[in-house]
Design an enzyme around this catalytic site. Structure first.
Site, PDB file in Angstrom:
ATOM      1  CD  GLN A  73      -2.463  -1.253   2.721  1.00  0.00           C
ATOM      2  OE1 GLN A  73      -3.481  -0.648   2.992  1.00  0.00           O
ATOM      3  NE2 GLN A  73      -1.848  -2.007   3.603  1.00  0.00           N
TER       4      GLN A  73
ATOM      5  CG  HIS B 184      -2.817   2.512  -1.813  1.00  0.00           C
ATOM      6  ND1 HIS B 184      -2.839   2.543  -0.438  1.00  0.00           N
ATOM      7  CD2 HIS B 184      -3.916   1.804  -2.169  1.00  0.00           C
ATOM      8  CE1 HIS B 184      -3.890   1.880   0.012  1.00  0.00           C
ATOM      9  NE2 HIS B 184      -4.554   1.410  -1.019  1.00  0.00           N
TER      10      HIS B 184
ATOM     11  CG  ASP C 296       7.842   4.014   0.833  1.00  0.00           C
ATOM     12  OD1 ASP C 296       8.074   3.041   0.086  1.00  0.00           O
ATOM     13  OD2 ASP C 296       7.572   3.889   2.058  1.00  0.00           O
TER      14      ASP C 296
HETATM   15  P1  OAD Z   1      -1.175   3.007   8.953  1.00  0.00           P
HETATM   16  O1  OAD Z   1      -0.416   4.230   9.320  1.00  0.00           O
HETATM   17  O2  OAD Z   1      -2.645   3.052   9.061  1.00  0.00           O
HETATM   18  O3  OAD Z   1      -0.681   1.773   9.848  1.00  0.00           O
HETATM   19  C1  OAD Z   1       0.666   1.483  10.045  1.00  0.00           C
HETATM   20  C2  OAD Z   1       0.753   0.231  10.889  1.00  0.00           C
HETATM   21  O4  OAD Z   1       2.121  -0.108  11.027  1.00  0.00           O
HETATM   22  C3  OAD Z   1       0.174   0.366  12.299  1.00  0.00           C
HETATM   23  O5  OAD Z   1      -0.642  -0.768  12.572  1.00  0.00           O
HETATM   24  C4  OAD Z   1       1.419   0.356  13.206  1.00  0.00           C
HETATM   25  O6  OAD Z   1       1.179  -0.272  14.437  1.00  0.00           O
HETATM   26  C5  OAD Z   1       2.381  -0.467  12.372  1.00  0.00           C
HETATM   27  N1  OAD Z   1       3.819  -0.199  12.597  1.00  0.00           N
HETATM   28  C6  OAD Z   1       4.420   0.986  12.864  1.00  0.00           C
HETATM   29  N2  OAD Z   1       5.748   0.838  12.941  1.00  0.00           N
HETATM   30  C7  OAD Z   1       6.010  -0.485  12.720  1.00  0.00           C
HETATM   31  C8  OAD Z   1       7.190  -1.273  12.645  1.00  0.00           C
HETATM   32  N3  OAD Z   1       8.400  -0.745  12.840  1.00  0.00           N
HETATM   33  N4  OAD Z   1       7.066  -2.599  12.390  1.00  0.00           N
HETATM   34  C9  OAD Z   1       5.843  -3.157  12.211  1.00  0.00           C
HETATM   35  N5  OAD Z   1       4.693  -2.457  12.251  1.00  0.00           N
HETATM   36  C10 OAD Z   1       4.774  -1.140  12.493  1.00  0.00           C
HETATM   37  O7  OAD Z   1      -0.706   2.600   7.479  1.00  0.00           O
HETATM   38  P2  OAD Z   1      -1.400   1.676   6.380  1.00  0.00           P
HETATM   39  O8  OAD Z   1      -2.120   0.531   6.991  1.00  0.00           O
HETATM   40  O9  OAD Z   1      -0.364   1.394   5.363  1.00  0.00           O
HETATM   41  O10 OAD Z   1      -3.265   5.460   1.541  1.00  0.00           O
HETATM   42  O11 OAD Z   1      -2.453   2.681   5.758  1.00  0.00           O
HETATM   43  C11 OAD Z   1      -3.175   2.327   4.616  1.00  0.00           C
HETATM   44  C12 OAD Z   1      -3.371   3.511   3.695  1.00  0.00           C
HETATM   45  O12 OAD Z   1      -3.949   4.590   4.400  1.00  0.00           O
HETATM   46  C13 OAD Z   1      -2.100   4.089   3.126  1.00  0.00           C
HETATM   47  O13 OAD Z   1      -1.637   3.387   1.983  1.00  0.00           O
HETATM   48  C14 OAD Z   1      -2.492   5.471   2.755  1.00  0.00           C
HETATM   49  C15 OAD Z   1      -3.313   5.846   3.983  1.00  0.00           C
HETATM   50  O14 OAD Z   1      -4.220   6.800   3.838  1.00  0.00           O
HETATM   51  C16 OAD Z   1      -3.176   6.498   0.678  1.00  0.00           C
HETATM   52  O15 OAD Z   1      -2.492   7.478   0.888  1.00  0.00           O
HETATM   53  C17 OAD Z   1      -3.967   6.350  -0.562  1.00  0.00           C
END
Ligand code: OAD
Length: 244
Positions: A100, A118, A103
């Site tokens: 998703q 995305h 970067d």
């Molecule tokens: P989120 O920011 O919603 O979630 C990130 C997840 O990574 C969270 O569950 C954290 O707990 C976890 N996390 C953080 N640091 C970590 C690490 N070092 N190791 C393992 N896990 C870690 O991001 P996404 O789920 O990717 O879309 O969000 C989905 C979409 O929402 C994105 O692609 C973006 C956003 O709006 C668009 O911009 C179109």
């Protein structure tokens, strides 16, 4: 981290593997996540800026956000989690990484069988002609940037309210349908359609492994939930799987 015998056996015996990643895989590279503590830009949430309506209303504001993120990402390098996933690709004949993230760090780490569902923050699209091209200018000289035809360019990113690319969706669903091992890594599992991929894979018989710093809505339902940093757990798992 100790991995259970069942987990290593499932991983070693798998023939078809799908890995889904979200912002958490890039967190250790210094890229802010969307829903973490540093998820806000100025006073805005991603859902308020990553939409066609926001862009129509205020393209300058939306581009300022992307320009800020592009500047930040341009200084970031892949971390051991990205590299471990790129190495996993070589262990399986049938492999797909669905990210998703926009970067580009998976590609930088060497992942090839990859779908950036995305989009990619380093690509722009003409709002009039629809032509997509690479744009690596950091910071952007003009905001909003313009196409040669004079129209405004937009980030080549799938925003809230927009559909994913059909080919990406088809390839992803096909891979999910036939995989016997599925990883969901560093995603909060709230943004559709990716949020349903893990449970879809499970309902179709795959062994599902989650790697996340914190529990998510699917942690209780997956086969194994490994709590911790992807950049630490993944290299350990890869080492374990590469050993005979
Ligand atoms: P989120 O920011 O919603 O979630 C990130 C997840 O990574 C969270 O569950 C954290 O707990 C976890 N996390 C953080 N640091 C970590 C690490 N070092 N190791 C393992 N896990 C870690 O991001 P996404 O789920 O990717 O879309 O969000 C989905 C979409 O929402 C994105 O692609 C973006 C956003 O709006 C668009 O911009 C179109």
């Amino acid at each position: 981290m100790e991995f259970t015998k069942e987990l290593t056996q499932k991983c070693k015996g798998a023939r078809s593997v799908v890995v889904l990643t979200g912002a958490g895989i890039s967190a250790e590279s210094g890229v802010p996540t969307f829903r973490g503590e540093e998820g806000l830009w100025r006073k805005y949430r991603a859902e308020e800026l990553a939409t066609p309506y926001a862009f129509e209303r205020d393209p300058k504001l939306v581009w300022e956000w992307y320009d800020w993120r592009r500047q930040l990402i341009s200084k970031c390098l892949p971390n051991p989690g990205h590299y471990a996933i790129a190495n996993l690709e070589a262990l399986y004949k049938d492999f797909l990484l669905i990210t998703q993230n926009v970067d580009g760090l998976h590609r930088k780490a060497g992942s090839k069988k990859l779908r950036e569902i995305h989009g990619n923050i380093w690509r722009v699209r003409c709002t009039k002609e629809g032509r997509v091209e690479e744009n690596l200018e950091v910071p952007l000289k003009t905001i909003p940037p313009a196409c040669k035809c004079g129209a405004i360019l937009r980030p080549h990113i799938v925003w809230f309210g927009e559909s994913l690319d059909m080919e990406d969706i088809q390839t992803s669903y096909e891979a999910i349908g036939k995989c016997d091992l599925f990883f969901t890594i560093g995603t909060s599992v709230v943004v559709q359609p990716a949020a349903s991929f893990a449970m879809m894979a499970k309902s179709m018989g795959a062994y599902v492994v989650e790697i996340n710093k914190d529990p998510t809505p699917v942690s209780e339902q997956v086969d194994v939930s490994l709590l911790g940093k992807a950049g630490e757990i993944l290299p350990e798992l890869e080492k374990e799987l590469s050993s005979t």
